[in-house]
Design an enzyme around this catalytic site. Structure first.
Site, PDB file in Angstrom:
ATOM      1  N   GLU A  58     -55.423  67.484  20.157  1.00 13.96           N
ATOM      2  CA  GLU A  58     -55.405  66.884  18.788  1.00 13.96           C
ATOM      3  C   GLU A  58     -56.606  67.427  18.026  1.00 13.96           C
ATOM      4  OE1 GLU A  58     -55.056  65.743  21.741  1.00 13.96           O
ATOM      5  OE2 GLU A  58     -53.177  64.010  21.652  1.00 13.96           O
ATOM      6  N   HIS A 127     -53.238  53.196  25.164  1.00 10.28           N
ATOM      7  CA  HIS A 127     -52.238  53.271  24.066  1.00 10.28           C
ATOM      8  C   HIS A 127     -51.980  52.121  23.418  1.00 10.28           C
ATOM      9  CE1 HIS A 127     -50.968  56.721  26.719  1.00 10.28           C
ATOM     10  NE2 HIS A 127     -50.470  57.135  25.995  1.00 10.28           N
TER      11      HIS A 127
END
Lengths: 323, 324
Positions: A58, A127
């Site tokens: 990321e 998540h």
């Protein structure tokens, strides 16, 4: 107007904007296949140069989006789940958000970051988090939280055309929700709230998936002659303060419903604005309905207990209306 | 490689500009005339100069906290840089960036950066932007040995390698990450070997030899422009000064290197080395070099005068440029 899903709205917005501008391109984790279907098929239309699967790294690819923007292109950068933004915090907060200011206005950052957020049934803490609060204190970013397919398309198109770094938070539970969505040029401006339902007795400012929950509570309370005005700010930065304050001036009561946490969150921010600028309008305390200050749990009853829901919105409304 | 005389003179001028600018910045910081932190690269002039001499104006660079040299080598003006480190509105960033964050878009300077390792993904993305836009511009990422332990280093080399992006990663290895000797925190002796892990070329370069730096960079740039992907260059060099100007005040007796080591590297001064080469090769006379020194002194004096006499920004400018 055709009914399409939230996910199809994302796909349409990206396809239309990439069609419009050859310097707009898509990069991110599994965008070729389209992990949630949102970017499915775009590679067939636009080819491998403009639709790029990134490695799962990321900081690296979010930073690459920053550099690509500085080189004059318009990246649409997908980070699958919003909690993964934590891995790329420096590149978003220290770089994308600040470089325009730090360069004295030389840099422009036309980047659209996209990510799925929110509780969607057993995805657990890493998540499921609603992370936009973490970006509220970072000047230089814009934050978008659509509540349905039509706004999703119109806001995403505006985000892609914006010359600033914009983070679009896509609630995972809204993915298959459907709405009438205008085809083609449908733009929703950033910074303009929507009055989803007019009312007289109480204002409910609802964010993202909370809009649907607030609407169903409002339907129910209408039977009891409690008239609820539901306002969807649609973008948290810029925030349409005037729309919120005008509504409170009319109803004299406000409940803020957000899936984020209570502490330091979007609801806290809006509550503070109302206390600061709308105190004289108020006939009751400002109430925040948020998720609990716990990581979002896995097990269904625990997840349900952690997340703000209709029952809590209803209780908060009854509380302020009863005063 | 045959290097034109003009190019040689330009490289010498650049090294002198860096040396003069940074010596002055150090003195001004010590005299408390500058706000904030100042990091100088005195002793490292050859790597910045040799790398940027191999670039076109439209090529881009990202730099780090020790970035004055990179910026000057890419064409940054001494007066606007000086004004910026004074915090004046005539500075490159209108006084909002300061020493660690100077940007000049018109010269392809995407910015020095206060975060170690942050420039590598940005350079990688800048190279990606060139590919998307169909241009053959190359981007160079300058960083130190310390940054090679950041995740962004590894993520960027991997991404640039898989996408064969036109980027050159230039590690200026000066042996220290802040005050920590590299050997105590880094698993390898040479950063260049890390290129192997990403299946790209990696070269160890004498970072005090401007001609060698220029040659290696020219090759890497040609490779990048031809679509063959990134290269990692490790320029071995040394900083004569501390990590940050004025560090003695807070380090006290906490010395982290031997003075003899500093003296040894001073004998490897890249400017003197180049002057010797000029004399031995007979390509450039000392009169020509001296003329450059005199011109640089004048340019620097004007830059300081410009900075001192420039206006400070008005408080009302504080909210400008947050958004486009």
């Amino acid at each position: 107007m055709p009914q399409i899903s939230f996910i199809q709205a994302i796909n349409q917005a990206i396809a239309e904007e990439m069609e419009r501008d050859p310097l707009t391109f898509l990069m991110g984790e599994d965008v070729v296949l389209g992990a949630f279907g949102a970017t499915k098929g775009l590679i067939d239309k636009f080819g491998a140069k403009r639709v790029r699967n990134t490695p799962i790294s990321e900081a690296g690819f979010v930073g690459a989006a920053v550099g690509a923007a500085m080189a004059g292109t318009r990246p649409i950068c997908e980070v699958e789940f919003a909690s993964f933004f934590y891995c790329a915090f420096d590149q978003i907060c220290n770089q994308a958000a600040k470089l325009r200011y730090m360069s004295g206005g030389q840099a422009t950052m036309p980047i659209t970051f996209r990510a799925v957020f929110g509780a969607m049934g057993g995805a657990a803490a890493q998540h499921s988090e609603t992370v936009y609060a973490q970006f509220l204190s970072v000047p230089g970013l814009k934050l978008v939280v659509p509540s349905g397919a039509s706004d999703m398309k119109g806001l995403l198109k505006s985000a892609i055309r914006d010359n600033n770094p914009v983070i679009v938070f896509e609630h995972g539970a809204l993915g298959w929700s459907r709405e009438d969505v205008p085809q083609g040029e449908h733009l929703v401006p950033l910074g303009k709230a929507a009055v989803k339902r007019p009312g007289d007795n109480v204002t409910v400012v609802a964010i993202g998936a909370m809009v649907g929950k607030a609407m169903s509570v409002a339907d129910k309370l209408e039977q009891e002659k409690i008239s609820v005005e539901v306002i969807d700010p649609r973008t948290l930065i810029p925030l349409d303060e005037n729309a919120i304050l005008a509504s409170v001036e009319k109803t004299n009561r406000i409940v803020i419903a957000d899936e984020g946490h209570l502490r330091g969150g979007a609801a806290a921010d809006i509550a503070a604005i109302v206390a600061d600028k709308g105190f004289d309008f108020l006939d009751a305390p400002v109430r925040r309905v948020t998720s609990l200050d716990v990581p979002i749990p896995f097990s269904p009853p625990l997840e349900k207990a952690a997340i703000a829901d209709e029952a809590r919105i209803e209780a908060a409304i009854r509380d302020v209306v009863g005063r | 490689m045959d290097i034109s005389k003009d190019k040689l003179l330009e490289m010498y001028r650049t090294m002198q500009k860096i040396r003069h600018f940074e010596s002055k910045a150090r003195d001004l910081a010590m005299a408390a005339e500058l706000p904030g932190f100042v990091h100088v690269s005195i002793g490292e002039e050859a790597s910045a100069t040799g790398v940027c001499a191999a670039l076109r104006k439209t090529d881009r660079i990202t730099s780090n906290h020790r970035g004055h040299g990179h910026l000057i080598a890419k064409g940054g003006r001494l007066d606007r840089m000086m004004a910026e480190i004074f915090g004046k509105r005539t500075g490159y960033c209108k006084g909002k960036g300061g020493s660690m964050h100077i940007v000049d878009y018109s010269l392809g300077i995407l910015g020095a950066n206060g975060i170690v390792g942050a420039g590598l993904p940005i350079a990688t993305g800048s190279a990606l932007g060139a590919v998307i836009a169909g241009k053959d511009d190359v981007t160079v990422a300058f960083f130190g040995d310390g940054a090679s332990n950041e995740g962004t280093f590894h993520e960027s080399l991997n991404l640039a390698a898989v996408w064969k992006l036109p980027v050159v990663f230039v590690c200026e290895n000066n042996g220290f990450g802040e005050f920590t000797p590299m050997a105590t925190v880094t698993s390898v002796k040479d950063i260049a070997v890390r290129a192997k892990a990403y299946d790209i070329p990696g070269h160890i370069v004498d970072g005090n030899d401007v001609l060698e730096v220029f040659r290696y960079t020219s090759e890497a740039v040609a490779r990048a422009r031809a679509g063959e992907g990134p290269t990692l260059l490790e320029c071995k060099t040394y900083r004569w000064e501390g990590h940050v100007v004025g560090e003695q005040a807070f380090l006290g007796d906490g010395s982290y290197r031997e003075q003899s080591e500093v003296e040894e590297w001073k004998r490897k001064c890249p400017l003197i080395r180049f002057e010797k080469w000029c004399a031995e090769s007979g390509k450039i006379s000392s009169a020509e070099l001296n003329k450059i020194i005199a011109e640089t002194e004048k340019e620097l004096a004007d830059a300081v005068e410009f900075a001192r006499s420039s206006e400070l920004p008005a408080p009302s400018e504080v909210t400008d440029d947050v958004y486009a």
